[in-house]
Design a protein around this motif. Structure first.
Motif, PDB file in Angstrom:
ATOM      1  N   THR A 366       0.835  -1.205   0.000  1.00  0.00           N
ATOM      2  CA  THR A 366       0.000   0.000   0.000  1.00  0.00           C
ATOM      3  C   THR A 366       0.868   1.253   0.000  1.00  0.00           C
ATOM      4  OG1 THR A 366      -1.484  -1.302   1.379  1.00  0.00           O
ATOM      5  CG2 THR A 366      -2.050   0.993   1.064  1.00  0.00           C
ATOM      6  N   ALA A 367       1.970   1.220   0.747  1.00  0.00           N
ATOM      7  CA  ALA A 367       2.872   2.377   0.749  1.00  0.00           C
ATOM      8  C   ALA A 367       3.380   2.642  -0.674  1.00  0.00           C
ATOM      9  CB  ALA A 367       4.037   2.128   1.707  1.00  0.00           C
ATOM     10  N   ALA A 368       3.644   1.570  -1.419  1.00  0.00           N
ATOM     11  CA  ALA A 368       4.147   1.728  -2.795  1.00  0.00           C
ATOM     12  C   ALA A 368       3.075   2.350  -3.692  1.00  0.00           C
ATOM     13  CB  ALA A 368       4.590   0.377  -3.351  1.00  0.00           C
ATOM     14  N   VAL A 369       1.831   1.953  -3.522  1.00  0.00           N
ATOM     15  CA  VAL A 369       0.759   2.526  -4.349  1.00  0.00           C
ATOM     16  C   VAL A 369       0.696   4.042  -4.136  1.00  0.00           C
ATOM     17  CG1 VAL A 369      -1.727   2.579  -4.781  1.00  0.00           C
ATOM     18  CG2 VAL A 369      -0.616   0.416  -4.239  1.00  0.00           C
ATOM     19  N   LEU A 370       0.772   4.456  -2.874  1.00  0.00           N
ATOM     20  CA  LEU A 370       0.705   5.884  -2.578  1.00  0.00           C
ATOM     21  C   LEU A 370       1.914   6.617  -3.160  1.00  0.00           C
ATOM     22  CD1 LEU A 370      -0.653   5.635   1.070  1.00  0.00           C
ATOM     23  CD2 LEU A 370      -1.812   6.738  -0.868  1.00  0.00           C
ATOM     24  N   THR A 371       3.072   6.002  -3.031  1.00  0.00           N
ATOM     25  CA  THR A 371       4.296   6.616  -3.561  1.00  0.00           C
ATOM     26  C   THR A 371       4.167   6.876  -5.061  1.00  0.00           C
ATOM     27  OG1 THR A 371       5.609   5.463  -1.911  1.00  0.00           O
ATOM     28  CG2 THR A 371       6.791   6.242  -3.859  1.00  0.00           C
ATOM     29  N   TRP A 372       3.736   5.839  -5.810  1.00  0.00           N
ATOM     30  CA  TRP A 372       3.700   6.012  -7.268  1.00  0.00           C
ATOM     31  C   TRP A 372       2.523   6.889  -7.700  1.00  0.00           C
ATOM     32  CZ3 TRP A 372       8.230   5.618  -8.780  1.00  0.00           C
ATOM     33  CH2 TRP A 372       9.086   4.641  -8.278  1.00  0.00           C
ATOM     34  N   ALA A 373       1.460   6.875  -6.928  1.00  0.00           N
ATOM     35  CA  ALA A 373       0.328   7.757  -7.273  1.00  0.00           C
ATOM     36  C   ALA A 373       0.781   9.217  -7.180  1.00  0.00           C
ATOM     37  CB  ALA A 373      -0.848   7.491  -6.342  1.00  0.00           C
ATOM     38  N   VAL A 374       1.517   9.551  -6.115  1.00  0.00           N
ATOM     39  CA  VAL A 374       2.003  10.933  -5.964  1.00  0.00           C
ATOM     40  C   VAL A 374       3.033  11.244  -7.055  1.00  0.00           C
ATOM     41  CG1 VAL A 374       3.403  12.444  -4.486  1.00  0.00           C
ATOM     42  CG2 VAL A 374       1.504  11.153  -3.506  1.00  0.00           C
ATOM     43  N   PHE A 375       3.910  10.299  -7.313  1.00  0.00           N
ATOM     44  CA  PHE A 375       4.934  10.487  -8.353  1.00  0.00           C
ATOM     45  C   PHE A 375       4.273  10.810  -9.706  1.00  0.00           C
ATOM     46  CE2 PHE A 375       7.702   8.474 -11.634  1.00  0.00           C
ATOM     47  CZ  PHE A 375       8.848   9.232 -11.442  1.00  0.00           C
ATOM     48  N   LEU A 376       3.234  10.072 -10.042  1.00  0.00           N
ATOM     49  CA  LEU A 376       2.564  10.267 -11.327  1.00  0.00           C
ATOM     50  C   LEU A 376       1.780  11.575 -11.352  1.00  0.00           C
ATOM     51  CD1 LEU A 376       1.375   6.577 -11.720  1.00  0.00           C
ATOM     52  CD2 LEU A 376       2.915   7.754 -13.305  1.00  0.00           C
ATOM     53  N   LEU A 377       1.047  11.859 -10.285  1.00  0.00           N
ATOM     54  CA  LEU A 377       0.261  13.092 -10.251  1.00  0.00           C
ATOM     55  C   LEU A 377       1.158  14.325 -10.304  1.00  0.00           C
ATOM     56  CD1 LEU A 377      -2.536  12.404  -7.602  1.00  0.00           C
ATOM     57  CD2 LEU A 377      -2.877  12.924 -10.028  1.00  0.00           C
ATOM     58  N   ALA A 378       2.281  14.245  -9.592  1.00  0.00           N
ATOM     59  CA  ALA A 378       3.169  15.407  -9.533  1.00  0.00           C
ATOM     60  C   ALA A 378       3.718  15.769 -10.917  1.00  0.00           C
ATOM     61  CB  ALA A 378       4.319  15.142  -8.557  1.00  0.00           C
ATOM     62  N   GLN A 379       3.743  14.794 -11.819  1.00  0.00           N
ATOM     63  CA  GLN A 379       4.231  15.089 -13.167  1.00  0.00           C
ATOM     64  C   GLN A 379       3.115  15.505 -14.106  1.00  0.00           C
ATOM     65  OE1 GLN A 379       7.131  12.015 -14.688  1.00  0.00           O
ATOM     66  NE2 GLN A 379       6.438  11.127 -12.758  1.00  0.00           N
ATOM     67  N   ASN A 380       1.897  15.463 -13.612  1.00  0.00           N
ATOM     68  CA  ASN A 380       0.746  15.774 -14.460  1.00  0.00           C
ATOM     69  C   ASN A 380      -0.136  16.821 -13.779  1.00  0.00           C
ATOM     70  OD1 ASN A 380       0.528  13.662 -16.858  1.00  0.00           O
ATOM     71  ND2 ASN A 380       1.388  12.623 -15.084  1.00  0.00           N
ATOM     72  N   PRO A 381       0.291  18.099 -13.852  1.00  0.00           N
ATOM     73  CA  PRO A 381      -0.410  19.148 -13.105  1.00  0.00           C
ATOM     74  C   PRO A 381      -1.906  19.218 -13.386  1.00  0.00           C
ATOM     75  CG  PRO A 381       1.597  19.997 -14.110  1.00  0.00           C
ATOM     76  CD  PRO A 381       1.437  18.605 -14.602  1.00  0.00           C
ATOM     77  N   SER A 382      -2.317  18.949 -14.633  1.00  0.00           N
ATOM     78  CA  SER A 382      -3.755  19.074 -14.904  1.00  0.00           C
ATOM     79  C   SER A 382      -4.521  17.957 -14.188  1.00  0.00           C
ATOM     80  CB  SER A 382      -4.031  19.043 -16.409  1.00  0.00           C
ATOM     81  OG  SER A 382      -3.638  17.785 -16.913  1.00  0.00           O
ATOM     82  N   LYS A 383      -3.923  16.787 -14.096  1.00  0.00           N
ATOM     83  CA  LYS A 383      -4.606  15.680 -13.399  1.00  0.00           C
ATOM     84  C   LYS A 383      -4.585  15.925 -11.885  1.00  0.00           C
ATOM     85  CE  LYS A 383      -3.404  12.533 -17.136  1.00  0.00           C
ATOM     86  NZ  LYS A 383      -4.502  12.632 -18.052  1.00  0.00           N
ATOM     87  N   MET A 384      -3.493  16.511 -11.418  1.00  0.00           N
ATOM     88  CA  MET A 384      -3.426  16.876  -9.996  1.00  0.00           C
ATOM     89  C   MET A 384      -4.543  17.867  -9.669  1.00  0.00           C
ATOM     90  SD  MET A 384      -1.763  16.605  -7.116  1.00  0.00           S
ATOM     91  CE  MET A 384       0.015  16.443  -6.920  1.00  0.00           C
ATOM     92  N   LYS A 385      -4.718  18.856 -10.553  1.00  0.00           N
ATOM     93  CA  LYS A 385      -5.783  19.874 -10.323  1.00  0.00           C
ATOM     94  C   LYS A 385      -7.146  19.206 -10.285  1.00  0.00           C
ATOM     95  CE  LYS A 385      -4.397  24.441 -11.760  1.00  0.00           C
ATOM     96  NZ  LYS A 385      -3.435  24.518 -12.884  1.00  0.00           N
TER      97      LYS A 385
END
Ligand code: HEM
Length: 584
Positions: A366-385
């Motif tokens: 579960t820690a890994a899922v959260l890590t990669w979710a943040v990693f991916l969102l941080a590179q995609n500002p529109s999806k983060m928004k």
């Protein structure tokens, strides 16, 4: 050795092969490999083997084999069995594996050789499967023809007869008892625990920001992977045995022991030779001694919790247990459920193995899922928004709840998309107990592939999840993709992607995708904690993004990837956090 006399024979691909529950290979790899958007691509058309990052233009395709490769190929051909009928054989090179995790190479060979191929290294050969039809056969249609093979050897010293490594008879008994423990009211009560624990993490970050603010700064730098690991440990402790590790806010001997054990489990999973079975190694090698001490420490702690639970046992039928008022119970844990269940008397050792298995299976994943979710969102500002807009409209400034999780559709899709791109584990392991005939799968041999008893198999979830035959733009981060139907488009034996196949499911699963999406496995050995883990990730992500804007500290490429039990970072996920200025 592209065209040699050895062409028909298996080829050595050794190096660090890592076998664990949860898969293997602990070599680092530049992160761009696994990042979103255009980062990952196949550099040559089908038939080529090299996958690389756009940004690492010096990463030239490797076409020549060195002396070591040729020597190792010879050795394999000498030691390992011959071909398996018409099944293609991967011709790799030992040097392919020294610079990167195994599952990347398995992807290259999948593109080159197809969805079922044989891979050999040293005296061992594995069949690598990357096709949903074949995977469905192994995991569901003929599931009891397979066991966990080498995985069980590695995990048994730690998990004993817990569900993951258990022999079939133990597994049948324990699965029947454990699976009902994850019922609807329990999960609802768990959402409260996920929320309470996430709140502790959020308030820790807020305090750090206050300190920074008093110095005139607005941003803090944090290693989020470690923070997620602490959060997931606290949650699993409370949810499974009602024990508060409190690891978000403090260090303790038991936390150190848990991490020591996880470290050793991971290390073992990255070695092909079971060094821990060498006589006396347990007592002579300092690391092994430490491992035994850590294990004893946790076992003593679990034994104490089991003793307490048994002393306060209130024996009840399963149906009644499932109707308890979990939201108001002081102890809503799975241990309570297992101990109180009428007719499920079990010895303490088995209970301890069950708890230990869930502690390990449900923590780093579960820690890994959260890590990669943040990693991916941080590179995609529109999806983060878009994610933050959804959180604002569903939660405002309120806490998460079971009802809120149902409304946080986009966050749920972000979680599953992170699991698609970074499956934990990237490979599942099986061994054939009897001879079997595998289906050919898409583009494979129509007559299928006969395999003898004892065949070891890697089911590459990573390949399935990034298969160009079953996904559009397979390497891109597109949470919305799960909302679309995808017809089977002439793929015989595959039912296509259809969300209506699993009505009421909060999260896409293997049924909706007919085994093209398999983050929790499938068939009888499917993860028992899938809904627990998915809701936990949804809650934690929503509460983090509700309060903070998150950016990567460095470039995505500076986040190096390693795999052991899960896919994780080499040096942590360093991020910059700021209090959200536009939060409702
Ligand atoms: C995102 C988090 C998680 C992921 C990605 C994950 C993934 C998986 C996968 C792929 C399997 C199947 C392994 C195989 O077929 O060889 C599995 C099995 C299992 N998982 Fe999970 N898991 C997660 C969280 C959890 C949690 C939270 C728990 C418990 C609270 C848990 C307990 C188990 C158990 C007991 C099994 C063995 C099931 C059996 O063999 O009957 N997992 N998990």
């Amino acid at each position: 050795m592209a065209t040699s006399v050895l062409h028909q024979l298996p080829t050595v691909v050794n190096g660090s092969i890592h076998l664990n529950d949860f898969s293997f290979v602990g070599v680092s790899r530049p992160p761009c490999f696994h990042s979103s958007a255009t980062h990952l691509f196949i550099s040559k058309p089908k038939g080529s083997r090299i996958i690389r990052c756009q940004s690492t233009s010096t990463d030239e395709p490797k076409t020549r084999r060195n002396l070591l490769d040729n020597a190792s190929n010879l050795l394999t051909n000498f030691l390992s069995g011959g071909s398996l009928g018409s099944m293609p054989i991967a011709e790799g090179a030992v040097s392919d594996l020294f610079g990167r995790p195994l599952f990347f190479s398995l992807y290259d060979w999948f593109i080159e050789h197809g969805s079922v191929y044989k891979l050999a290294f040293g005296p061992k050969a594995f069949v690598v499967v990357s096709d949903p039809i074949v995977v469905r056969h192994i995991l569901r249609e003929n599931a009891f023809c397979y066991d966990k093979g080498v995985l069980a050897d590695i995990l048994e010293p730690i998990m004993g007869k817990g569900l993951i490594p258990a022999d079939i008879n133990t597994w049948k008994q324990r699965r029947r008892v454990i699976a009902p423990g994850f019922h609807a009211l329990y999960l609802e009560a768990m959402v409260k625990i996920f929320t309470d624990c996430s709140e502790r993490t959020v308030s820790k970050f807020e305090k750090l920001l206050e300190v920074e603010d008093s110095r005139g700064g607005k941003t803090i730098e944090l290693e989020l992977e470690a923070e997620f690991s602490s959060l997931a440990l606290d949650i699993i402790g409370l949810g499974v045995f009602n024990y508060d590790f409190g690891s978000v806010t403090k260090e303790s001997p038991v936390i150190k022991a848990v991490y020591g054990t996880l470290f050793e489990a991971e290390h073992r999973s990255t070695f092909y030779i079971p060094y821990w079975k060498i006589p006396l190694a347990t007592w002579i090698v300092p690391r092994q001694r430490k491992f035994q001490n850590d294990l004893k420490f946790i076992n003593d702690c679990l034994d104490g919790l089991i003793r307490n639970a048994k002393e306060t046992r209130q024996e009840t039928d399963v149906e009644k247990l499932q109707q308890r008022d979990y939201l108001n119970l002081k102890d809503a844990s799975l241990l309570r459920f297992l101990v109180d269940m009428r007719g499920a008397d079990v010895d303490d050792r088995q209970l301890r193995d069950d708890l230990m298995t869930m502690l390990i299976a449900g923590h780093e994943t579960t820690a890994a899922v959260l890590t990669w979710a943040v990693f991916l969102l941080a590179q995609n500002p529109s999806k983060m928004k878009r994610a933050q807009a959804e959180i604002d409209s569903v939660l405002g400034q309120e806490r998460t709840s079971y009802e809120a999780v149902k409304k946080l559709e986009y966050i749920r899709l972000v979680v599953v998309e992170a699991l698609r791109l970074y499956p934990q584990p990237p490979l599942l392991i099986r061994r054939a107990l009897k001879s079997d005939l595998l289906p050919g799968g898409y583009k494979g041999d129509k007559d299928g592939y006969a395999i003898p008893a004892g065949t070891d198999i890697f089911l590459s979830v990573y390949n399935l999840h990034r298969s160009p035959y079953f996904w559009d733009r397979p390497h891109e981060f597109e949470p919305e993709r799960f909302l679309r139907q995808r017809k089977s488009e002439g793929i015989e034996g595959w039912a296509g992607f259809d969300p209506s196949r699993s009505p009421g499911a909060l999260y896409p699963n293997e049924i909706i995708s007919d085994f093209a999406f398999l983050p929790f496995g499938g068939g009888p050995r499917k993860c028992v904690g899938d809904q627990f883990a998915l809701m936990e990730s949804t809650v934690a992500l929503a509460m983090l993004l509700q309060k903070f804007d998150v950016e990567l500290k460095g470039s995505p490429e500076s986040v190096e990837l390693v795999t052991g039990a899960t896919i994780h970072t080499k040096n942590g996920l360093w991020c910059k956090l700021r209090k959200r200025s536009n939060a409702h």
